[in-house]
Motif scaffolding. Sequence first.
Motif, mmCIF file in Angstrom:
data_model
loop_
_atom_site.group_PDB
_atom_site.id
_atom_site.type_symbol
_atom_site.label_atom_id
_atom_site.label_comp_id
_atom_site.label_asym_id
_atom_site.label_seq_id
_atom_site.Cartn_x
_atom_site.Cartn_y
_atom_site.Cartn_z
ATOM 1 N N GLU A 1 0.844 -1.183 0.000
ATOM 2 C CA GLU A 1 0.000 0.000 0.000
ATOM 3 C C GLU A 1 0.881 1.235 0.000
ATOM 4 O OE1 GLU A 1 -2.720 -0.210 3.255
ATOM 5 O OE2 GLU A 1 -3.878 -1.807 2.320
ATOM 6 N N ARG B 1 -1.619 -0.945 -4.057
ATOM 7 C CA ARG B 1 -2.757 -0.036 -3.946
ATOM 8 C C ARG B 1 -2.274 1.359 -3.584
ATOM 9 N NH1 ARG B 1 -6.350 -4.205 -0.367
ATOM 10 N NH2 ARG B 1 -4.695 -3.822 1.109
ATOM 11 N N PHE C 1 -7.840 3.322 3.165
ATOM 12 C CA PHE C 1 -7.990 1.873 3.189
ATOM 13 C C PHE C 1 -8.523 1.392 4.524
ATOM 14 C CE2 PHE C 1 -4.519 2.042 -0.115
ATOM 15 C CZ PHE C 1 -5.365 1.751 -1.165
#
Length: 115
Positions: free
Chosen positions: A53, A87, A95
């Motif tokens: 992430e 991501r 998130f």
Amino acid sequence: MSIDTGESEVAETEEALRSKVETWLAKQMPIIQMHGGTSAVRKADPGGETIIELGGGCRGCGVSEITTGNIEAELLQWPEIEEITVRAPDAGESFGIDQPESIMGIDRSEGGRGF
């Protein structure tokens, strides 16, 4: 007499892959840190899925798709990685988890660019 189930070996392997990916990100993707971004390896399953992430300055960045694509393309060449997901949240998106301090530097997710 105890039976070794191999769980400690799996955990060490996951941690080793996580560390290897974090080190690679720090060395090969300095653009993330230079633009106030952060990275976190959320999952590192050898022979399975790895999830990364991006946060901080990467949130809503117009070139984050290029960055995520470059990371995915490189890591898919590693024999220990079968599947990779990178991501980067859109502006205002979260998130739902806190972004920890990154191996790449200071956690800048609250101030966006570290301010």
